[in-house]
Write a protein that holds these residues in place. Sequence first.
Motif, PDB file in Angstrom:
ATOM      1  N   ALA A  24       0.896  -1.104  -0.018  1.00 33.27           N
ATOM      2  CA  ALA A  24       0.044   0.000   0.039  1.00 33.27           C
ATOM      3  C   ALA A  24       0.741   1.218  -0.195  1.00 33.27           C
ATOM      4  O   ALA A  24       1.873   1.464   0.736  1.00 33.27           O
ATOM      5  N   SER A  25       0.401   2.263  -0.636  1.00 35.68           N
ATOM      6  CA  SER A  25       1.075   3.653  -0.787  1.00 35.68           C
ATOM      7  C   SER A  25      -0.151   4.484  -0.239  1.00 35.68           C
ATOM      8  O   SER A  25      -1.050   4.510  -0.849  1.00 35.68           O
ATOM      9  N   ALA A  26       0.106   5.226   0.810  1.00 35.35           N
ATOM     10  CA  ALA A  26      -0.851   6.104   1.445  1.00 35.35           C
ATOM     11  C   ALA A  26      -0.288   7.457   1.316  1.00 35.35           C
ATOM     12  O   ALA A  26       0.707   7.774   1.541  1.00 35.35           O
ATOM     13  N   SER A  27      -1.211   8.421   1.044  1.00 34.36           N
ATOM     14  CA  SER A  27      -1.186   9.870   1.194  1.00 34.36           C
ATOM     15  C   SER A  27      -2.126  10.456   2.034  1.00 34.36           C
ATOM     16  O   SER A  27      -3.472  10.032   1.862  1.00 34.36           O
ATOM     17  N   GLY A  28      -1.572  11.367   3.045  1.00 32.58           N
ATOM     18  CA  GLY A  28      -2.665  11.997   3.754  1.00 32.58           C
ATOM     19  C   GLY A  28      -2.893  11.263   5.132  1.00 32.58           C
ATOM     20  O   GLY A  28      -3.501  11.771   5.993  1.00 32.58           O
ATOM     21  N   ARG A  29      -2.731  10.141   4.960  1.00 34.59           N
ATOM     22  CA  ARG A  29      -3.158   9.237   6.069  1.00 34.59           C
ATOM     23  C   ARG A  29      -2.127   8.161   5.954  1.00 34.59           C
ATOM     24  O   ARG A  29      -1.861   7.455   5.047  1.00 34.59           O
ATOM     25  N   THR A  30      -1.669   7.592   7.134  1.00 39.77           N
ATOM     26  CA  THR A  30      -0.687   6.660   7.218  1.00 39.77           C
ATOM     27  C   THR A  30      -1.283   5.442   6.935  1.00 39.77           C
ATOM     28  O   THR A  30      -2.450   5.103   7.457  1.00 39.77           O
ATOM     29  N   PHE A  31      -0.537   4.181   6.540  1.00 34.63           N
ATOM     30  CA  PHE A  31      -0.905   2.833   6.303  1.00 34.63           C
ATOM     31  C   PHE A  31      -1.496   2.447   7.540  1.00 34.63           C
ATOM     32  O   PHE A  31      -2.924   1.785   7.580  1.00 34.63           O
ATOM     33  N   MET A  32      -0.997   2.737   8.672  1.00 38.72           N
ATOM     34  CA  MET A  32      -1.687   2.158  10.122  1.00 38.72           C
ATOM     35  C   MET A  32      -2.946   2.724  10.247  1.00 38.72           C
ATOM     36  O   MET A  32      -3.703   2.299  11.032  1.00 38.72           O
ATOM     37  N   GLY A  33      -3.553   3.791   9.566  1.00 34.96           N
ATOM     38  CA  GLY A  33      -4.736   4.261   9.887  1.00 34.96           C
ATOM     39  C   GLY A  33      -5.827   3.541   9.042  1.00 34.96           C
ATOM     40  O   GLY A  33      -7.289   3.890   9.000  1.00 34.96           O
ATOM     41  N   TYR A  34      -5.385   2.594   8.264  1.00 30.17           N
ATOM     42  CA  TYR A  34      -6.707   1.794   7.344  1.00 30.17           C
ATOM     43  C   TYR A  34      -6.689   0.044   7.932  1.00 30.17           C
ATOM     44  O   TYR A  34      -5.638  -0.650   8.164  1.00 30.17           O
ATOM     45  N   ALA A  35      -7.741   0.025   7.964  1.00 28.49           N
ATOM     46  CA  ALA A  35      -8.090  -1.692   8.220  1.00 28.49           C
ATOM     47  C   ALA A  35      -8.041  -2.166   7.014  1.00 28.49           C
ATOM     48  O   ALA A  35      -8.337  -1.457   5.889  1.00 28.49           O
ATOM     49  N   MET A  36      -7.524  -3.352   6.833  1.00 22.51           N
ATOM     50  CA  MET A  36      -7.328  -4.225   5.477  1.00 22.51           C
ATOM     51  C   MET A  36      -8.098  -5.435   5.491  1.00 22.51           C
ATOM     52  O   MET A  36      -8.547  -6.104   6.551  1.00 22.51           O
ATOM     53  N   GLY A  37      -8.463  -5.595   4.247  1.00 22.52           N
ATOM     54  CA  GLY A  37      -9.071  -7.060   4.231  1.00 22.52           C
ATOM     55  C   GLY A  37      -8.899  -7.465   2.731  1.00 22.52           C
ATOM     56  O   GLY A  37      -8.243  -7.268   1.993  1.00 22.52           O
ATOM     57  N   TRP A  38      -9.098  -8.957   2.725  1.00 21.92           N
ATOM     58  CA  TRP A  38      -8.850  -9.608   1.566  1.00 21.92           C
ATOM     59  C   TRP A  38     -10.121 -10.311   1.014  1.00 21.92           C
ATOM     60  O   TRP A  38     -11.193 -10.785   1.914  1.00 21.92           O
ATOM     61  N   PHE A  39     -10.500 -10.165  -0.302  1.00 26.00           N
ATOM     62  CA  PHE A  39     -11.592 -10.607  -0.711  1.00 26.00           C
ATOM     63  C   PHE A  39     -11.484 -11.686  -2.067  1.00 26.00           C
ATOM     64  O   PHE A  39     -10.271 -11.624  -2.369  1.00 26.00           O
ATOM     65  N   ARG A  40     -12.272 -12.482  -2.418  1.00 21.84           N
ATOM     66  CA  ARG A  40     -12.149 -13.111  -3.585  1.00 21.84           C
ATOM     67  C   ARG A  40     -13.328 -13.334  -4.580  1.00 21.84           C
ATOM     68  O   ARG A  40     -14.460 -13.140  -3.921  1.00 21.84           O
ATOM     69  N   GLN A  41     -12.980 -13.510  -5.935  1.00 19.63           N
ATOM     70  CA  GLN A  41     -14.172 -13.768  -6.543  1.00 19.63           C
ATOM     71  C   GLN A  41     -13.674 -14.856  -7.534  1.00 19.63           C
ATOM     72  O   GLN A  41     -12.759 -15.092  -8.178  1.00 19.63           O
ATOM     73  N   ALA A  42     -14.596 -16.215  -7.559  1.00 17.98           N
ATOM     74  CA  ALA A  42     -14.357 -17.255  -8.263  1.00 17.98           C
ATOM     75  C   ALA A  42     -15.150 -17.070  -9.489  1.00 17.98           C
ATOM     76  O   ALA A  42     -16.062 -16.100  -9.889  1.00 17.98           O
ATOM     77  N   PRO A  43     -14.604 -17.922 -10.808  1.00 17.76           N
ATOM     78  CA  PRO A  43     -15.570 -17.638 -11.803  1.00 17.76           C
ATOM     79  C   PRO A  43     -16.956 -17.765 -11.835  1.00 17.76           C
ATOM     80  O   PRO A  43     -17.272 -19.021 -11.083  1.00 17.76           O
ATOM     81  N   GLY A  44     -18.022 -16.902 -12.275  1.00 17.54           N
ATOM     82  CA  GLY A  44     -19.281 -17.072 -12.145  1.00 17.54           C
ATOM     83  C   GLY A  44     -19.882 -16.938 -10.924  1.00 17.54           C
ATOM     84  O   GLY A  44     -21.138 -17.101 -10.459  1.00 17.54           O
ATOM     85  N   LYS A  45     -19.050 -16.342  -9.748  1.00 19.89           N
ATOM     86  CA  LYS A  45     -19.676 -16.229  -8.540  1.00 19.89           C
ATOM     87  C   LYS A  45     -19.386 -14.809  -8.216  1.00 19.89           C
ATOM     88  O   LYS A  45     -18.685 -14.141  -8.744  1.00 19.89           O
ATOM     89  N   GLU A  46     -20.051 -14.332  -7.038  1.00 23.93           N
ATOM     90  CA  GLU A  46     -19.971 -12.824  -6.646  1.00 23.93           C
ATOM     91  C   GLU A  46     -18.619 -12.917  -5.767  1.00 23.93           C
ATOM     92  O   GLU A  46     -17.963 -13.801  -5.156  1.00 23.93           O
ATOM     93  N   ARG A  47     -18.253 -11.703  -5.549  1.00 23.46           N
ATOM     94  CA  ARG A  47     -16.846 -11.426  -4.683  1.00 23.46           C
ATOM     95  C   ARG A  47     -17.391 -11.667  -3.338  1.00 23.46           C
ATOM     96  O   ARG A  47     -18.379 -11.181  -2.833  1.00 23.46           O
TER      97      ARG A  47
END
Length: 125
Positions: A24-47
């Motif tokens: 991540a490259s953050a401007s105006g707010r440090t990276f530590m200010g963001y909660a982070m998540g991982w998502f995934r999308q399989a073929p033919g399915k919703e994320r």
Amino acid sequence: QVQVVESGGGLVQTGDSLGLSCAASASGRTFMGYAMGWFRQAPGKEREFVAAISTSGGVTLYTDSVKGRFTISRDNAKNTVYLQMNSLKPEDTAVYYCAASIRTMSRAQYAYDYWGQGTQVTVSS
């Protein structure tokens, strides 16, 4: 504002391990200010939600299907969040997305403000 770039995807076999990174490259707010998540999308399915981590890294969330197999972590000094995936299954095949939230960690996609382009993970049987 933050830009996130995923890396580490690839083709593996059932039972293998794979580690994803999200820089991540953050401007105006440090990276530590963001909660982070991982998502995934399989073929033919919703994320769908995979895992999330709080700003400090002290709290994590996982979807049931990956509990005990995947581990989310972050290194705020390196502006990077990781997803270690073990015992991979064919049903883990998807494009994996990293996302950043200025509010709080969440399972909901609408809670995230910034998204990467995704990295493909393919698990062969």
